[in-house]
Structure formats: C-alpha cells, structure tokens
Design an enzyme around this catalytic site. Structure first.
Site, short mmCIF file in Angstrom:
data_model
loop_
_atom_site.label_atom_id
_atom_site.label_comp_id
_atom_site.label_asym_id
_atom_site.label_seq_id
_atom_site.Cartn_x
_atom_site.Cartn_y
_atom_site.Cartn_z
N LYS A 6 6.18 -3.70 -5.76
CA LYS A 6 6.33 -2.13 -5.22
C LYS A 6 5.60 -1.75 -4.93
O LYS A 6 4.16 -2.24 -5.10
CB LYS A 6 6.85 -1.68 -6.91
CG LYS A 6 7.38 -0.35 -6.69
CD LYS A 6 8.41 -0.58 -7.70
CE LYS A 6 8.34 1.66 -7.97
NZ LYS A 6 9.24 1.78 -7.29
N GLY B 272 -1.51 -4.00 -8.52
CA GLY B 272 -1.54 -5.00 -7.98
C GLY B 272 -1.60 -4.72 -6.48
O GLY B 272 -1.66 -5.81 -5.54
N CYS B 273 -0.23 -4.28 -6.41
CA CYS B 273 0.91 -4.58 -5.20
C CYS B 273 -0.32 -3.72 -4.09
O CYS B 273 -0.36 -3.83 -2.93
CB CYS B 273 1.89 -3.32 -5.15
SG CYS B 273 2.92 -4.71 -5.94
N THR B 274 -0.80 -2.68 -4.37
CA THR B 274 -1.96 -1.38 -3.93
C THR B 274 -3.36 -2.49 -2.84
O THR B 274 -3.95 -2.91 -2.27
CB THR B 274 -2.26 -0.45 -4.62
OG1 THR B 274 -1.11 0.13 -4.47
CG2 THR B 274 -3.36 0.43 -3.55
N ALA C 292 -2.55 -4.83 -0.19
CA ALA C 292 -2.25 -4.78 1.15
C ALA C 292 -3.02 -3.49 1.03
O ALA C 292 -3.43 -3.74 2.28
CB ALA C 292 -1.16 -3.00 0.49
#
Length: 188
Positions: free
Chosen positions: A73, A78-80, A83
């Site tokens: 998402k 974690g995704c940030t 990325a």
C-alpha cells in the site's frame, strides 16, 4: 442374636455404550495462489496502467533489465521505506540500464500522491485486479490479529533483458532491500 447378613455382592457396573466418535469430513481444499515463476523461466507478461499516464507491458521493456517490486500500500511505513530506498539508488539502477517499477493494488490517484510526497523518480503500476500479483505469486494469504485475508506479499523480481526471471525475493524486508537488488542486478 440374629445372624449377620453378608453384604450382597456388588453388581458389576453397566458399561456405557461407547460414544460415537465424530469423524470430521475433510473440507474441500481452497485453491492456493500460484507459487510464481521460477528463476530462469520466462517472466509472466503484464500490462498495467502506470503513474505516467501510459500502460506499461513487459513486452514494451524487452531489451532492458526490469526490477519489478510488489508492495502492499502507498504511503504506509514499510512501503515508504522500500520506495525511498529504491529512490535513493535510482541513479545506480539507471546506470545499470534497469527500469524500476513498483506495483501495488492502489489506484493511480493514490500513486500520484505517493510519488509527489516522496519525490519518487520511478513509475508505479496499478494492479487493482491483482492479475500481475497472482502471476508472480505475490498475492497471498496473510493474517493479522487472527484474521486471515488475501493481500500483497512484499516481493521483488529482476527480469533480464531477454524477459527471463533472473532473481526473485518472495518475501522482502524493506530496509536494505534496494541495495541487495542492485548488487544482484550488477552481477547479471
């Protein structure tokens, strides 16, 4: 004096009939999501809407290595981290001739906000129907607080210039992962 009576012999206890054991009927197995492609095999084709306004397909990228990373998402912790690490290494990926693509079930508007907020220099693909995630084995059963659900299993794939799967990380820890992928890419 009256004669003492002998106590009557104890009657044997009646045996209770054995309880019938309930035999559990086997439940039909639910179809497991595909395991994903094997290293060395042709990478599964995809064609997805991209944050740059185009539709990107694997076929359109032939001749260049591709780093395809699936994440759950936009704009979550974690995704940030993941990325931003790919962003920090982006010039090195480009120098190696690779295209970096992030894939999540989020829509293009969400991707645009995520790109703007963190100044991400690469394209994000929207896989709202989970077709690419299924093909790559990144759509998996997950659980949180005892609840099971289907979702993106954070995973990364390096596809070589000929369209074959060169490396796969089926479960990824975000911190330090981009550097690991870059090292593997350079070894191709």
């Amino acid at each position: 004096m009256p004669a003492k009576r002998k106590p009557a012999p104890a009657k044997p206890a009646k045996k209770k009939p054995a309880a019938k054991m309930a035999v559990a009927k086997p439940k039909p197995a639910k179809a497991a999501p595909p395991a994903g492609p094997k290293v060395g095999a042709p990478a599964p084709a995809f064609s997805l809407p991209a944050s740059n306004g185009n539709t990107i397909s694997l076929a359109s990228l032939k001749g260049r290595p591709v780093v395809l990373y699936f994440y759950p998402k936009d704009d979550t912790p974690g995704c940030t981290v993941e990325a931003c690490e790919f962003s920090a290494q982006h010039a090195s990926f480009e120098k190696a001739g690779a295209v970096v693509l992030g894939v999540s079930p989020d829509g293009l508007k969400s991707h645009d906000r995520f790109i703007q907020k963190f100044q991400l220099p690469f394209i994000l693909l929207s896989d709202e129907a989970h077709k690419a995630a299924l093909a790559y084995g990144a759509w998996a059963k997950k659980s949180m607080y005892g609840r099971q659900y289907m979702g993106i299993q954070r995973s990364t794939f390096v596809i070589d210039a000929k369209g074959r799967l060169a490396r796969a990380w089926p479960q990824v820890s975000p911190a330090g992962h981009a550097a690991e992928v870059l090292t593997a890419l350079k070894a191709l």
